[in-house]
Design a protein around this motif. Structure first.
Motif, mmCIF file in Angstrom:
data_model
loop_
_atom_site.group_PDB
_atom_site.id
_atom_site.type_symbol
_atom_site.label_atom_id
_atom_site.label_comp_id
_atom_site.label_asym_id
_atom_site.label_seq_id
_atom_site.Cartn_x
_atom_site.Cartn_y
_atom_site.Cartn_z
ATOM 1 N N ALA A 178 0.837 -1.207 0.000
ATOM 2 C CA ALA A 178 0.000 0.000 0.000
ATOM 3 C C ALA A 178 0.865 1.247 0.000
ATOM 4 O O ALA A 178 0.561 2.231 -0.675
ATOM 5 N N GLN A 179 1.970 1.195 0.781
ATOM 6 C CA GLN A 179 2.827 2.366 0.894
ATOM 7 C C GLN A 179 3.681 2.577 -0.356
ATOM 8 O O GLN A 179 4.396 3.571 -0.435
ATOM 9 N N SER A 180 3.622 1.658 -1.303
ATOM 10 C CA SER A 180 4.385 1.834 -2.537
ATOM 11 C C SER A 180 3.578 2.578 -3.587
ATOM 12 O O SER A 180 4.031 2.781 -4.696
ATOM 13 N N LYS A 181 2.352 2.960 -3.240
ATOM 14 C CA LYS A 181 1.469 3.653 -4.181
ATOM 15 C C LYS A 181 1.402 5.136 -3.832
ATOM 16 O O LYS A 181 1.411 5.516 -2.667
ATOM 17 N N ASN A 182 1.288 5.962 -4.880
ATOM 18 C CA ASN A 182 1.124 7.397 -4.628
ATOM 19 C C ASN A 182 -0.335 7.687 -4.274
ATOM 20 O O ASN A 182 -1.174 6.793 -4.251
ATOM 21 N N ILE A 183 -0.631 8.952 -4.009
ATOM 22 C CA ILE A 183 -1.967 9.357 -3.563
ATOM 23 C C ILE A 183 -3.056 8.897 -4.524
ATOM 24 O O ILE A 183 -4.074 8.323 -4.115
ATOM 25 N N VAL A 184 -2.864 9.117 -5.806
ATOM 26 C CA VAL A 184 -3.885 8.773 -6.801
ATOM 27 C C VAL A 184 -4.082 7.269 -6.858
ATOM 28 O O VAL A 184 -5.215 6.767 -6.873
ATOM 29 N N GLU A 185 -2.985 6.519 -6.896
ATOM 30 C CA GLU A 185 -3.071 5.063 -6.969
ATOM 31 C C GLU A 185 -3.716 4.477 -5.721
ATOM 32 O O GLU A 185 -4.534 3.549 -5.793
ATOM 33 N N LEU A 186 -3.353 5.030 -4.564
ATOM 34 C CA LEU A 186 -3.914 4.525 -3.311
ATOM 35 C C LEU A 186 -5.406 4.834 -3.216
ATOM 36 O O LEU A 186 -6.194 3.993 -2.759
ATOM 37 N N ALA A 187 -5.814 6.032 -3.641
ATOM 38 C CA ALA A 187 -7.240 6.384 -3.625
ATOM 39 C C ALA A 187 -8.046 5.391 -4.460
ATOM 40 O O ALA A 187 -9.134 4.956 -4.058
ATOM 41 N N GLU A 188 -7.494 5.030 -5.600
ATOM 42 C CA GLU A 188 -8.190 4.070 -6.456
ATOM 43 C C GLU A 188 -8.278 2.706 -5.772
ATOM 44 O O GLU A 188 -9.310 2.031 -5.810
ATOM 45 N N THR A 222 -14.556 7.496 -7.954
ATOM 46 C CA THR A 222 -15.167 8.744 -8.425
ATOM 47 C C THR A 222 -14.233 9.917 -8.160
ATOM 48 O O THR A 222 -14.050 10.797 -9.012
ATOM 49 N N LEU A 223 -13.626 9.929 -6.980
ATOM 50 C CA LEU A 223 -12.654 10.976 -6.658
ATOM 51 C C LEU A 223 -11.522 10.974 -7.677
ATOM 52 O O LEU A 223 -11.133 12.037 -8.185
ATOM 53 N N VAL A 224 -11.010 9.811 -8.005
ATOM 54 C CA VAL A 224 -9.896 9.716 -8.950
ATOM 55 C C VAL A 224 -10.318 10.220 -10.332
ATOM 56 O O VAL A 224 -9.565 10.957 -10.990
ATOM 57 N N SER A 225 -11.528 9.879 -10.746
ATOM 58 C CA SER A 225 -11.978 10.338 -12.067
ATOM 59 C C SER A 225 -12.111 11.857 -12.098
ATOM 60 O O SER A 225 -11.774 12.502 -13.107
#
Length: 291
Positions: free
Chosen positions: A17-27, A33-36
């Protein structure tokens, strides 16, 4: 051996999980919907950048709950969408342990701050940001942290309670009463305050002559108005059934049920109207302090 394996799996999942950035983690958290919207507003590359950022991310259900006209407006107005999304992001990494009651967090829009409130409800601690409840905390990304919230926050003008009342047409009688009681100054103070604001229809329900009698007796008027004010910022997520002391000195009785919230014999008809020094809940009946 099995216990050690479980620990390893949990540790590996956390590292992933910690290897993902904000956008990737949100998804990954299901906030699709937030990401879109982030992508539509042109904020994807920024939120994939170094940061760090603290993101208060609304769930899909939070966006779905918006009125159709609002969702349509966000889809068509890119500048508004960007402003709304930036209001959900702060610079720096702030974990839940670093948040405190009545803390003001500056959003990416330097002119707007997010109010944090922390309430103790029975054995549960409730954290809200501009009235939205935080339902999941401290989700780590490579470039920040996400706190998941249950409502979409909107960047409203940062006006104090009297100015917010003045800008609300169906609170015009209350505005006049506050002016007559010379309470505009105190209610514009730092507070924070919760105002249970009777609407015009509430004043119309008073017996004939009661309002004019009240307006002609400043001592009684001030007592009645202060009975509508609590010295705290209590968004609806922080309200619980019980007695709460008012600025007048006596207490109001709050009841939180599946049908909504009542204060004494008044029903909250519009909740969580944010102000720069607290919150307003519009009610349908004028509260009268016990004699």
């Amino acid at each position: 051996m099995k216990f050690a394996l479980v620990i390893f799996v949990l540790y590996a999942a956390d590292c992933l999980a910690q290897s993902k950035n904000i956008v990737e983690l949100a998804e990954e958290l299901g906030a699709t919907t937030l990401v879109s919207y982030v992508k539509a507003a042109g904020l994807e590359s920024a939120l994939k950048g170094n940061g760090p950022f603290t993101v208060f991310g609304p769930t899909n259900a939070a966006f779905e709950a918006l009125p159709a006209a609002v969702k349509d407006k966000l889809t068509k107005d890119k500048d508004l969408l960007k402003k709304v999304l930036e209001f959900h992001v702060a610079s720096g990494k702030a974990y839940s342990s670093q948040l405190s009651n009545n803390m003001m967090v500056q959003s990416l829009d330097s002119t707007l701050s997010i109010r944090v409130n922390i309430y103790q409800k029975e054995s549960k601690q409730v954290v809200t940001v501009d009235g939205a409840e935080v339902v999941m905390v401290d989700q780590n990304a490579t470039n920040g942290v996400i706190h998941v919230i249950d409502k979409v926050m909107f960047p409203l003008p940062s006006e104090d309670i009297p100015k917010t009342v003045a800008a609300t047409p169906n609170l015009s009688t209350l505005l006049y009463a506050v002016a007559q009681g010379q309470l505009a100054g105190p209610l514009a103070g730092s507070g924070p305050f919760t105002l249970f604001a009777p609407n015009n229809a509430a004043f119309d329900k008073l017996p004939p002559g009661a309002l004019s009698d009240l307006l002609s007796n400043q001592t009684a008027l001030v007592a009645v108005l202060k009975y509508h004010v609590v010295v705290a910022c209590d968004y609806s997520a922080g309200l619980s059934s019980g007695s709460v002391q008012t600025l007048e000195g006596k207490s109001v009785t709050i009841a939180v049920t599946a049908d909504g919230v009542t204060v004494d014999n008044a029903k909250v008809v519009t909740a969580d109207i944010p102000t720069s020094n607290g919150v307003i809940h519009e009610i349908d009946t004028v509260l009268l302090p016990p004699k």
